[in-house]
Design a protein around this motif. Structure first.
Motif, PDB file in Angstrom:
ATOM      1  N   LYS A 141       0.809  -1.226   0.000  1.00  0.00           N
ATOM      2  CA  LYS A 141       0.000   0.000   0.000  1.00  0.00           C
ATOM      3  C   LYS A 141       0.843   1.277   0.000  1.00  0.00           C
ATOM      4  N   ILE A 142       2.147   1.179   0.186  1.00  0.00           N
ATOM      5  CA  ILE A 142       2.993   2.365   0.111  1.00  0.00           C
ATOM      6  C   ILE A 142       3.380   2.582  -1.348  1.00  0.00           C
ATOM      7  N   HIS A 259     -22.167  -7.615  -8.126  1.00  0.00           N
ATOM      8  CA  HIS A 259     -21.611  -6.503  -7.343  1.00  0.00           C
ATOM      9  C   HIS A 259     -20.121  -6.711  -7.077  1.00  0.00           C
ATOM     10  N   ASN A 260     -19.395  -7.060  -8.126  1.00  0.00           N
ATOM     11  CA  ASN A 260     -17.962  -7.368  -7.971  1.00  0.00           C
ATOM     12  C   ASN A 260     -17.121  -6.505  -8.898  1.00  0.00           C
ATOM     13  N   PRO A 261     -16.781  -5.296  -8.464  1.00  0.00           N
ATOM     14  CA  PRO A 261     -15.958  -4.431  -9.311  1.00  0.00           C
ATOM     15  C   PRO A 261     -14.496  -4.849  -9.368  1.00  0.00           C
ATOM     16  N   PHE A 262     -14.128  -5.863  -8.585  1.00  0.00           N
ATOM     17  CA  PHE A 262     -12.730  -6.313  -8.516  1.00  0.00           C
ATOM     18  C   PHE A 262     -12.501  -7.550  -9.381  1.00  0.00           C
ATOM     19  N   ARG A 263     -13.407  -7.814 -10.293  1.00  0.00           N
ATOM     20  CA  ARG A 263     -13.406  -9.043 -11.087  1.00  0.00           C
ATOM     21  C   ARG A 263     -12.196  -9.166 -11.998  1.00  0.00           C
ATOM     22  N   GLU A 264     -11.515  -8.046 -12.266  1.00  0.00           N
ATOM     23  CA  GLU A 264     -10.306  -8.098 -13.088  1.00  0.00           C
ATOM     24  C   GLU A 264      -9.105  -7.573 -12.304  1.00  0.00           C
ATOM     25  N   TRP A 265      -9.107  -7.846 -11.012  1.00  0.00           N
ATOM     26  CA  TRP A 265      -7.976  -7.483 -10.166  1.00  0.00           C
ATOM     27  C   TRP A 265      -7.069  -8.692  -9.980  1.00  0.00           C
ATOM     28  N   TRP A 372      -3.941   0.061  -7.580  1.00  0.00           N
ATOM     29  CA  TRP A 372      -2.708  -0.664  -7.263  1.00  0.00           C
ATOM     30  C   TRP A 372      -2.919  -2.167  -7.090  1.00  0.00           C
ATOM     31  N   VAL A 373      -4.189  -2.633  -7.050  1.00  0.00           N
ATOM     32  CA  VAL A 373      -4.447  -4.069  -6.954  1.00  0.00           C
ATOM     33  C   VAL A 373      -5.022  -4.636  -8.259  1.00  0.00           C
ATOM     34  N   GLY A 403       9.348  -1.670  -7.343  1.00  0.00           N
ATOM     35  CA  GLY A 403       8.456  -1.089  -8.340  1.00  0.00           C
ATOM     36  C   GLY A 403       7.106  -0.684  -7.805  1.00  0.00           C
ATOM     37  N   GLY A 404       6.752  -1.097  -6.578  1.00  0.00           N
ATOM     38  CA  GLY A 404       5.500  -0.665  -5.975  1.00  0.00           C
ATOM     39  C   GLY A 404       4.313  -1.514  -6.370  1.00  0.00           C
ATOM     40  N   TRP A 405       3.115  -0.865  -6.382  1.00  0.00           N
ATOM     41  CA  TRP A 405       1.831  -1.528  -6.562  1.00  0.00           C
ATOM     42  C   TRP A 405       1.671  -2.653  -5.546  1.00  0.00           C
ATOM     43  N   ASP A 406       1.237  -3.850  -5.952  1.00  0.00           N
ATOM     44  CA  ASP A 406       0.929  -4.895  -4.959  1.00  0.00           C
ATOM     45  C   ASP A 406       2.218  -5.639  -4.602  1.00  0.00           C
TER      46      ASP A 406
END
Length: 467
Positions: A141-142, A259-265, A372-373, A403-406
């Motif tokens: 998360k940083i 109700h799954n907006p994270f389906r392509e995470w 970032w996820v 490199g960051g992100w997850d």
């Protein structure tokens, strides 16, 4: 404030004590849904206008929950708008299919990979996954520039060792607080074995599914394993939504779609390694298994990430170099998808240069608009780090985490590939010794398990798949 006062102030009853569930509240899901639908090419302008006109925030919360719960009327509107978004026509693109048969139609008829696997290579895969995950845990998360500031302040830039709080100036620590769940057990001065992490819990669960149901397991078997063995508090983003949907009585693949907006995470991508390790030299079998697992919570690119990693994991314990691993991963991807384009471009960037910061700058210019996820940006970073690292565990995991992100998930994936290529016996002691051959987990039967035992059990399944 009393409960009556909380209601009067517009807060739903039960939130006055500070409980704020992440990744499931309708008012938090809706802004993510607007972003997800927009990324898929669906027109959600009218939905966004209705939400904004009612006082809703269209900016998605970075960590899964907005600071203050929505009043009941606004929450009810969020539910209605999520229903409306679900009812919109899905993306109509043959380049990004959402069923396994269409994806499989482009696969090669055979792979030129050995199918005999050594225990040492599987042991290395487990150890590498843990080491890479552990390296990335405290800075999850940083953002990338915060990671660099921490490392510079502690004399560890460029990254080549575990993170530490020793010598970290108070102002830097305040500006970039460690992941509070991870720092107590993942900083250099505190490491005493591999602490619990979802990036290890899911491979453990995949191992249990295979040991219980065999290679022909179904998505329903995976879903039931979640309910039986995986605490709800140990899942996040798409997995938490799918878990909620299971409790509402939905079954896969519908659990991935309501109700799954994270389906392509990134969630399904972190669950796929064991399906590859137990199908050495067979990216096709590994990818098929990973798709069935991914279908519980993800669609399209979310599932592409899973089959990509599974195919690489099938190659890594038997291949001779990282290029063969990356080739195997790309061979199972829909050739025209944005995901495929992202990992191919990133691989080329990583292979062509030694200036890692410049490579990451380019990736951020391409994908920095994504959460970032999300899966595409993180998969691109993984592909670049693997190509840049050229099979070396330290060079690879340090690059991807910096490199960051997850950070923990990407460290785990890159560590698993390079650990399998290297083998346990040749992994650097300073990355392996702190793991103390001990993995913590809340999944019953696995807490305190050794990586040597995990290698033995994985090898038994691999031998069974070849029988």
């Amino acid at each position: 404030m009393s409960a009556a006062g909380a209601v009067a102030a517009g807060r739903p009853r039960g939130t006055a004590g500070g409980l704020r569930l992440t990744w499931v509240q309708p008012e938090d899901l809706l802004p993510h849904e607007l972003a997800a639908s927009g990324d898929e090419g669906r027109d959600v302008t009218a939905l966004a206008d209705r939400w904004a006109a009612a006082g809703g925030d269209v900016t998605a919360p970075v960590s899964g929950a907005s600071p203050v719960p929505a009043p009941p009327a606004l929450r009810a509107l969020a539910v209605d708008l999520l229903d409306a978004a679900d009812a919109l026509p899905g993306p109509d693109s043959a380049d990004e299919p959402d069923d396994l048969d269409a994806v499989r139609a482009t696969w090669p008829s055979a792979w030129d990979l050995p199918t005999t696997v050594e225990r040492d290579r599987l042991h290395g895969a487990w150890l590498g996954r843990a080491a890479g995950c552990l390296l990335g845990k405290p800075v999850e998360k940083i953002p990338r520039h915060g990671i660099r500031e921490i490392l510079t302040a502690t004399g560890r830039w460029p990254l080549r060792d575990w993170f530490t709080a020793r010598g970290l100036p108070a102002d830097v620590a305040a500006r970039w607080p460690w992941n509070r769940r991870s720092a107590p057990t993942s900083l250099a001065e505190n490491i005493a074995g591999m602490p619990e992490d979802d990036d290890l819990n899911f491979p453990l669960l995949a191992l249990r599914v295979l040991e219980t149901h065999g290679p022909g397991f179904t998505s329903a078997h995976v879903a039931q394993a979640w309910l039986d063995w995986l605490p709800a508090g140990r899942v996040f983003t798409a997995e938490r939504v799918a878990y909620r949907n299971l409790l509402l009585g939905l079954t896969p693949p519908d659990t991935a779609r309501r109700h799954n907006p994270f389906r392509e995470w990134i969630g399904a991508q972190i669950r796929a390694d064991v399906y590859g390790w137990t199908n050495p030299g067979r990216p096709d079998r590994a990818a098929e298994a990973a798709w069935r697992d991914a279908a519980v919570s993800h669609v399209r690119a979310g599932a592409y990430g899973a089959i990509w990693v599974a195919a690489m994991a099938a190659a890594a314990p038997v291949a001779g170099d990282v290029d063969a691993v990356l080739d195997a991963g790309e061979s199972v991807l829909p050739p025209g998808s944005r995901f495929t384009a992202a990992v191919r471009e990133a691989r080329a960037l990583g292979a062509a240069g030694d200036d890692w910061e410049s490579i990451v700058d380019t990736l951020y210019a391409r994908h920095g608009h994504l959460h970032w996820v999300h899966v595409r940006n993180n998969a691109a970073l993984v592909a670049a780090a693997l190509a840049y690292g050229r099979g070396d565990l330290e060079r690879s995991i340090c690059a991807v985490v910096a490199g960051g992100w997850d950070t923990d998930s990407n460290g785990a994936t890159v560590g698993a590939v390079t650990g399998a290529l290297t083998g346990a016996a040749r992994l650097p002691g300073r990355w392996v010794a702190p793991l103390r051959n001990r993995l913590a987990s809340s999944i019953a039967g696995f807490d305190g398990i050794g990586f040597d035992e995990l290698a033995d059990r994985t090898l038994a399944l691999a031998h069974g798949s070849l029988a």
